[in-house]
Design a protein around this motif. Structure first.
Motif, PDB file in Angstrom:
ATOM      1  N   UNK A 111      18.136  12.058  -1.623  1.00 55.51           N
ATOM      2  CA  UNK A 111      19.470  12.248  -2.075  1.00 55.51           C
ATOM      3  C   UNK A 111      20.360  11.075  -1.808  1.00 55.51           C
ATOM      4  N   UNK A 112      21.405  10.825  -2.600  1.00 59.16           N
ATOM      5  CA  UNK A 112      22.384   9.596  -2.424  1.00 59.16           C
ATOM      6  C   UNK A 112      23.642   9.828  -3.075  1.00 59.16           C
ATOM      7  N   UNK A 113      24.607   9.469  -2.260  1.00 58.55           N
ATOM      8  CA  UNK A 113      26.091   9.501  -2.777  1.00 58.55           C
ATOM      9  C   UNK A 113      26.534   8.208  -2.755  1.00 58.55           C
ATOM     10  N   UNK A 114      27.535   7.630  -3.690  1.00 59.74           N
ATOM     11  CA  UNK A 114      27.972   6.236  -3.577  1.00 59.74           C
ATOM     12  C   UNK A 114      29.521   6.586  -3.698  1.00 59.74           C
ATOM     13  N   UNK A 115      30.284   5.869  -2.935  1.00 53.89           N
ATOM     14  CA  UNK A 115      31.613   5.810  -3.053  1.00 53.89           C
ATOM     15  C   UNK A 115      32.059   4.667  -3.485  1.00 53.89           C
TER      16      UNK A 115
ATOM     17  N   UNK B 236      23.679   4.612   5.783  1.00 51.08           N
ATOM     18  CA  UNK B 236      24.572   3.980   5.089  1.00 51.08           C
ATOM     19  C   UNK B 236      24.708   2.769   4.813  1.00 51.08           C
ATOM     20  N   UNK B 237      24.838   2.117   3.681  1.00 49.77           N
ATOM     21  CA  UNK B 237      24.725   0.801   3.372  1.00 49.77           C
ATOM     22  C   UNK B 237      25.962   0.202   2.362  1.00 49.77           C
ATOM     23  N   UNK B 238      26.385  -0.828   2.681  1.00 48.78           N
ATOM     24  CA  UNK B 238      27.408  -1.430   1.937  1.00 48.78           C
ATOM     25  C   UNK B 238      26.962  -1.844   0.530  1.00 48.78           C
ATOM     26  N   UNK B 239      27.521  -1.823  -0.432  1.00 45.14           N
ATOM     27  CA  UNK B 239      27.249  -2.133  -1.828  1.00 45.14           C
ATOM     28  C   UNK B 239      28.433  -2.906  -2.401  1.00 45.14           C
ATOM     29  N   UNK B 240      28.258  -4.362  -2.964  1.00 47.22           N
ATOM     30  CA  UNK B 240      29.332  -5.143  -3.461  1.00 47.22           C
ATOM     31  C   UNK B 240      28.696  -5.537  -5.044  1.00 47.22           C
TER      32      UNK B 240
ATOM     33  N   UNK C  72      30.012   2.076  -0.563  1.00 43.46           N
ATOM     34  CA  UNK C  72      29.130   2.440   0.485  1.00 43.46           C
ATOM     35  C   UNK C  72      28.374   3.652  -0.255  1.00 43.46           C
ATOM     36  N   UNK C  73      26.900   3.282  -0.194  1.00 44.19           N
ATOM     37  CA  UNK C  73      25.868   4.040  -0.557  1.00 44.19           C
ATOM     38  C   UNK C  73      25.418   4.861   0.637  1.00 44.19           C
ATOM     39  N   UNK C  74      25.119   6.275   0.674  1.00 41.72           N
ATOM     40  CA  UNK C  74      24.731   6.840   1.814  1.00 41.72           C
ATOM     41  C   UNK C  74      23.460   7.888   1.243  1.00 41.72           C
ATOM     42  N   UNK C  75      22.457   7.756   1.960  1.00 42.50           N
ATOM     43  CA  UNK C  75      21.231   8.490   1.624  1.00 42.50           C
ATOM     44  C   UNK C  75      20.724   9.417   2.770  1.00 42.50           C
ATOM     45  N   UNK C  76      20.210  10.456   2.186  1.00 46.54           N
ATOM     46  CA  UNK C  76      19.624  11.502   3.032  1.00 46.54           C
ATOM     47  C   UNK C  76      18.389  11.985   2.449  1.00 46.54           C
ATOM     48  N   UNK C  77      17.653  12.827   3.269  1.00 52.33           N
ATOM     49  CA  UNK C  77      16.362  13.724   2.648  1.00 52.33           C
ATOM     50  C   UNK C  77      17.028  14.623   1.813  1.00 52.33           C
ATOM     51  N   UNK C  78      16.313  14.764   0.752  1.00 51.55           N
ATOM     52  CA  UNK C  78      16.888  15.671  -0.188  1.00 51.55           C
ATOM     53  C   UNK C  78      17.349  17.141   0.346  1.00 51.55           C
ATOM     54  N   UNK C  79      16.415  17.433   1.139  1.00 51.79           N
ATOM     55  CA  UNK C  79      16.805  18.954   1.683  1.00 51.79           C
ATOM     56  C   UNK C  79      18.154  18.977   2.492  1.00 51.79           C
ATOM     57  N   UNK C  80      18.346  17.785   2.996  1.00 52.70           N
ATOM     58  CA  UNK C  80      19.672  17.635   3.737  1.00 52.70           C
ATOM     59  C   UNK C  80      21.030  17.034   2.770  1.00 52.70           C
ATOM     60  N   UNK C  81      20.898  17.086   1.428  1.00 51.14           N
ATOM     61  CA  UNK C  81      21.788  16.715   0.858  1.00 51.14           C
ATOM     62  C   UNK C  81      23.329  17.244   0.738  1.00 51.14           C
ATOM     63  N   UNK C  82      23.012  18.528   1.141  1.00 49.86           N
ATOM     64  CA  UNK C  82      24.652  19.087   1.369  1.00 49.86           C
ATOM     65  C   UNK C  82      25.581  18.273   2.228  1.00 49.86           C
TER      66      UNK C  82
END
Length: 395
Positions: free
Chosen positions: A27-31, A69-73, A80-90
């Protein structure tokens, strides 16, 4: 696969977007924070994003979350894009909270963050600097070059970075995109994203004037040059985007029209690439041919001749079908990756576009006709009527 995003409305200009359920194990989230015409801040964007990612990672560790957590430009936004295992996506719902303190430059480890940022920049392709500067002008952020950025970041201390970070974060509302989310959670996410932010209008992208075509020769080693030809392109929201992509797919790649002519038939090049880039306020297309210095003029002339033939429809129908298939596979591969999805959605939102437009790309590709491909070649790639290349601008 996603069937398109779920979008929650703005709050103070901030926006939350969530993709519908997808099969990825990650899973991922990008801000994302839009970049404006504040050029010093845009130049420093990779360093600012690296600082933000460092702070987000620290906040996540304090919260006990196992994430990356990775920087994105990009030319239009930093974040920033943050990734986790799908089971931990909350746990990714906490990204706005983790990001809240990101305007602070790391109290310790700043030099380490800057050194890592500069190392990443050193690996980037610098060959297009000259053509982007010529196409967009030195004042536009799309014309920022590698050397300019390295000089600025090498001299950017923590105090200056903190000031620039505050300017970026205060100039435009952020966008949050998630690959997995319960729609019931989204209003709370939107509130968290906008808390403490003054309502500001999302800035319209600044104009990016593209005169084109521009040719540039860049040294590539003893007796070799990279011969570049850049042409006007389209913005991310252009209705011509799919046709432009197909035109460049026909030209580029192994066994593309340029490779067949320049390498296969005439043995003029050692390597060749052809592609397009789309941003919020414009875009460009580029051919890069590595050849012997003495072959530079012939390569330039033959490149224009091949583009001219494409504009006249001088290509087999099977090549169009193959190009369409390659683009479709590339799109689906990117969409299958959670971070590919969230970063793409942020790009559309920052450009002021409906994020659902991302999911319409495959159908847009299928609708493009041979005639439309020829039309965009003549309009954007601009082959000259007599087949001669424009006057070169050598760097």
């Amino acid at each position: 696969m996603s069937e398109g995003p779920v979008v929650v409305g703005d709050a103070g200009g901030s926006r939350v977007i969530a993709a519908r359920e997808r099969g990825s194990a990650v899973a991922a989230a990008t801000l994302a924070v839009p970049l404006t015409d504040d050029r010093p801040a845009a130049v420093a964007a990779p360093l600012l994003a690296a600082c933000w990612a460092r702070e987000v990672a620290r906040a996540a560790r304090r919260a006990g979350a196992a994430v990356r957590a990775d920087p994105v430009t990009t030319p239009d936004w930093a974040g920033v894009t943050v990734e986790s295992l799908r089971a931990d996506h909350p746990c990714l719902r906490s990204l706005p909270e983790w990001f809240a303190g990101a305007a602070r430059v790391p109290e310790s480890g700043y030099e380490e963050v800057r050194a890592a940022c500069l190392a990443r920049l050193a690996a980037e392709d610098q060959r297009s600097d000259g053509v982007r500067r010529a196409l967009f002008g030195p004042a536009h952020r799309y014309g920022i070059g590698h050397a300019e950025r390295v000089r600025a970041l090498a001299g950017c201390g923590p105090d200056e970075a903190a000031v620039l970070s505050g300017r970026v974060l205060g100039a435009a509302p952020p966008v949050l995109a998630l690959s997995h989310a319960d729609p019931a959670d989204l209003p709370g996410l939107l509130t968290a994203l906008s808390t403490g932010r003054r309502p500001v209008a999302r800035p319209a992208p600044g104009p990016a004037r593209v005169p084109g075509p521009v040719t540039v020769s860049v040294p590539a080693g003893t007796g070799l040059v990279h011969q570049l030809r850049a042409t006007p392109g389209v913005g991310l929201g252009s209705p011509d985007k799919a046709a432009v992509h197909l035109a460049w797919a026909l030209l580029g790649g192994r066994d593309g029209l340029l490779d067949r002519e320049l390498r296969g038939e005439r043995a003029l090049t050692y390597s060749l690439a052809a592609f397009s880039r789309e941003f919020a306020a414009g875009g460009y297309g580029l051919t890069v041919a590595t050849c012997a210095e003495g072959a530079r003029e012939e390569v330039a002339a033959r490149t224009v001749a091949v583009i001219g033939g494409l504009g006249r429809g001088e290509f087999a129908g099977g090549l169009l079908a193959a190009a369409r298939e390659r683009l479709m596979v590339r799109y689906l591969g990117a969409e299958h990756r959670a971070r590919g999805c969230t970063e793409r959605l942020c790009g559309y939102a920052v450009a002021g576009l409906d994020p659902e437009e991302s999911a319409r790309y495959p159908s847009a590709l299928l609708r493009v006709t041979r005639r439309e491909v020829c039309g965009v070649v003549r309009h954007y790639l601009r082959p000259t009527a007599d087949g001669e290349a424009p006057t070169p601008a050598t760097t």
